[in-house]
Design a protein around this motif. Sequence first.
Motif: not given
Length: 282
Positions: A114-123, A198-200, A128-129, A275-282
Motif C-alpha cells: 500500500c502506497g499513497s500520493w505524495m507532495r514534493t518540496f524543495g526544488n 508523505l512529503h518528498y 503527485l497522484r 518509465c516510472p523512474t524516468l518520470e520520477s519527481p526527484r
Amino acid sequence: MTRLSVLLPVYNAAPYLTESLNSLLAQTRPADQIVIVNDGSTDHSLDLLQQFMRREPRIQIIDQKNQGVSVARNRGLALCEGDFVALMDADDICHPNRFSVQLETMQRKRLDLCGSWMRTFGNKNRELRYPCGDAELKWNILYLGRTLPNPTVMMRRQAVGITRYREDLHFAEDFGFFLELLMKNPQIRMGNIPKTLLHYRTHTGQASKNLKDQNQRNIITLFNDQLPSANIDATLYGMAEQNPSDSITTKVVFTVYASSIGVAAATYRRSPTVCPTLESPR
C-alpha cells in the motif's frame, strides 16, 4: 496485536535527518520498531542517529560500510520483526497520520502493498497522484506506468517473504522489487491511498537525478530476468529497447498475461506509458 516496523536507509542525510526522524516519532499510530541502516555516511548522520537512539528505545541502528541503498534496505528488511513494514527515505517527511491511515486501509481492503500520493518540496513543489486500484497498478507494472512510489509503501512482511531488492542495480531497483513480487505471486494485492501521506524532498544530490541515464538499461534487465517466471519470452521485451512496452508483440503477450491473472482491459484506467523512474519527481 499488529506490530509495525519502519525501515530507513541513511546515507549522508544529516541536513534532513532531524526533520525526517521527528516525523516518524510524531505518528498518531507509533511504530513498534524503527530499523535504520547507516550506509557508510561520511557526514555526521551517524552521530545524529545515535543521539536519537539514546532517547528512543524503538530505534535500532545498523552501521555498515557504504554498499548502496539496496544492500542497506535488504539488511534492514531482514531485521524487521513487524507484521507490516513501512518504507521511507531519510530526507522525506511523513504526514502524522500516515501509519494509521495505511494500516486501517490495508486491513480493511486486505492489501499486501500500500502506497499513497505524495507532495514534493524543495526544488519542486507539486502533488503527485498515482493509480489506486490493484488491477491498474499491475497493468502499469507491465506497461511502465505509474505504480507504487517506494518511499510511501507499507507492506505485509509475510507477502514479501524472501524477496529482496536487486543489489547489482543502482537505479530502478524499487520497480524491480515490485515486479518480482508480482511475478512470484500474481494474486498479491496492491493499492495506493488517494491522499498525500508523505512529503518528498527534491534536491540536487538525489540518486534518481544523478543515475537517470541507467534507467532504461536496468528496466530491460529486470524484465529479462523476471518474465520467464511467468512463462513470457523475455526476448520479446527487447524488441523496442527505447520503450520496450511499445512493441506490438509485447503488448499482445502482456495483455494475454494480464487477463490470465485477472487484470482485464476493462478493469483499468490506462495511465501514461512512461518509465516510472524516468518520470520520477526527484
